[in-house]
Design a protein around this motif. Structure first.
Motif, PDB file in Angstrom:
ATOM      1  N   GLN A 127       0.518  -1.200   0.443  1.00  0.00           N
ATOM      2  CA  GLN A 127      -0.089   0.002  -0.078  1.00  0.00           C
ATOM      3  C   GLN A 127       1.284   1.220   0.167  1.00  0.00           C
ATOM      4  N   LEU A 128       1.988   1.174   0.625  1.00  0.00           N
ATOM      5  CA  LEU A 128       3.278   2.070   0.716  1.00  0.00           C
ATOM      6  C   LEU A 128       3.337   2.518  -0.599  1.00  0.00           C
ATOM      7  N   PHE A 129       3.722   1.586  -1.510  1.00  0.00           N
ATOM      8  CA  PHE A 129       4.435   1.329  -2.763  1.00  0.00           C
ATOM      9  C   PHE A 129       3.213   2.184  -3.600  1.00  0.00           C
ATOM     10  N   LEU A 130       1.789   1.151  -3.782  1.00  0.00           N
ATOM     11  CA  LEU A 130       0.780   2.113  -5.149  1.00  0.00           C
ATOM     12  C   LEU A 130       0.533   2.981  -4.117  1.00  0.00           C
ATOM     13  N   GLY A 131       0.069   3.809  -3.354  1.00  0.00           N
ATOM     14  CA  GLY A 131       0.044   5.546  -2.726  1.00  0.00           C
ATOM     15  C   GLY A 131       1.272   6.361  -3.371  1.00  0.00           C
ATOM     16  N   GLY A 132       2.923   5.444  -3.216  1.00  0.00           N
ATOM     17  CA  GLY A 132       3.595   6.589  -3.489  1.00  0.00           C
ATOM     18  C   GLY A 132       4.351   6.593  -4.960  1.00  0.00           C
ATOM     19  N   LEU A 133       3.548   5.740  -5.495  1.00  0.00           N
ATOM     20  CA  LEU A 133       3.128   5.640  -7.472  1.00  0.00           C
ATOM     21  C   LEU A 133       2.347   6.916  -7.669  1.00  0.00           C
ATOM     22  N   LEU A 134       0.533   6.658  -7.145  1.00  0.00           N
ATOM     23  CA  LEU A 134      -0.437   7.052  -7.608  1.00  0.00           C
ATOM     24  C   LEU A 134       0.390   9.023  -7.072  1.00  0.00           C
ATOM     25  N   VAL A 135       0.788   9.354  -5.897  1.00  0.00           N
ATOM     26  CA  VAL A 135       1.743  10.759  -5.588  1.00  0.00           C
ATOM     27  C   VAL A 135       2.116  10.923  -6.435  1.00  0.00           C
ATOM     28  N   VAL A 136       3.813  10.135  -7.131  1.00  0.00           N
ATOM     29  CA  VAL A 136       4.734  10.585  -8.100  1.00  0.00           C
ATOM     30  C   VAL A 136       3.837  10.582  -9.770  1.00  0.00           C
ATOM     31  N   ALA A 137       2.410  10.021  -9.751  1.00  0.00           N
ATOM     32  CA  ALA A 137       1.566   9.883 -10.974  1.00  0.00           C
ATOM     33  C   ALA A 137       1.556  10.822 -11.392  1.00  0.00           C
ATOM     34  N   MET A 138       0.491  11.666 -10.104  1.00  0.00           N
ATOM     35  CA  MET A 138      -0.238  12.722 -10.167  1.00  0.00           C
ATOM     36  C   MET A 138       0.423  13.992 -10.276  1.00  0.00           C
ATOM     37  N   LEU A 139       1.869  14.236  -9.565  1.00  0.00           N
ATOM     38  CA  LEU A 139       2.635  15.684  -9.111  1.00  0.00           C
ATOM     39  C   LEU A 139       3.092  15.384 -10.940  1.00  0.00           C
ATOM     40  N   ILE A 140       4.111  14.240 -11.980  1.00  0.00           N
ATOM     41  CA  ILE A 140       3.581  14.030 -12.943  1.00  0.00           C
ATOM     42  C   ILE A 140       2.192  14.909 -14.291  1.00  0.00           C
ATOM     43  N   PHE A 141       1.909  14.407 -13.800  1.00  0.00           N
ATOM     44  CA  PHE A 141       0.427  14.771 -14.613  1.00  0.00           C
ATOM     45  C   PHE A 141       0.112  15.994 -13.932  1.00  0.00           C
TER      46      PHE A 141
END
Length: 138
Positions: free
Chosen positions: A78-92
């Motif tokens: 869950q930490l990994f997927l949450g971090g991945l989501l944050v990075v994707a949102m920042l890039i988006f």
């Protein structure tokens, strides 16, 4: 007027009409479709659980993820997927574009250049050290 099912059963209501039969049929179809939706939902949940287990086994090889899980009490997948989501949102949203450019254009080549300097292999020196000459000329 009774439907054919009422004529066969004594337990039927005496005021059973054909539109009631249609309503009952529709209700039974909805129940049947809901059970098939539940079966598909169960298959989907099983697939998600399998994927999370796969991610967990991959993350078990990273000690920092185990430390983060121990400190936060949040499962590492869950930490990994949450971090991945944050990075994707920042890039988006364009917030992380400069950071991403810096990481790809400077930090990664610097890391690989230090690795190249520390090894005895001359092939990696030839690959990474000229990068800085090109980088400085731009």
């Amino acid at each position: 007027r009774h439907s054919s099912c009422c004529r066969q059963s004594q337990a039927c209501c005496t005021n059973f009409r054909s539109d009631d039969h249609h309503t009952l049929t529709t209700f039974l179809i909805i129940i049947n479709s809901n059970s098939s939706i539940n079966n598909n939902s169960n298959k989907t949940m099983d697939s998600i659980k399998e994927q999370l287990q796969y991610i967990r086994t991959k993350l078990d090889t990273i000690p920092a993820m185990q430390t983060a899980e121990d400190k936060t009490k949040i499962p590492k997948e869950q930490l990994f997927l949450g971090g991945l989501l944050v990075v994707a949102m920042l890039i988006f949203f364009g917030v992380g574009a400069g950071v991403l450019c810096s990481m790809v254009g400077f930090i990664y080549p610097a890391f690989k250049s230090f690795q190249a300097i520390e090894t005895k292999n001359r092939g990696d020196d030839v690959q990474w050290l000229p990068y800085w000459g090109v980088f400085l000329s731009l």
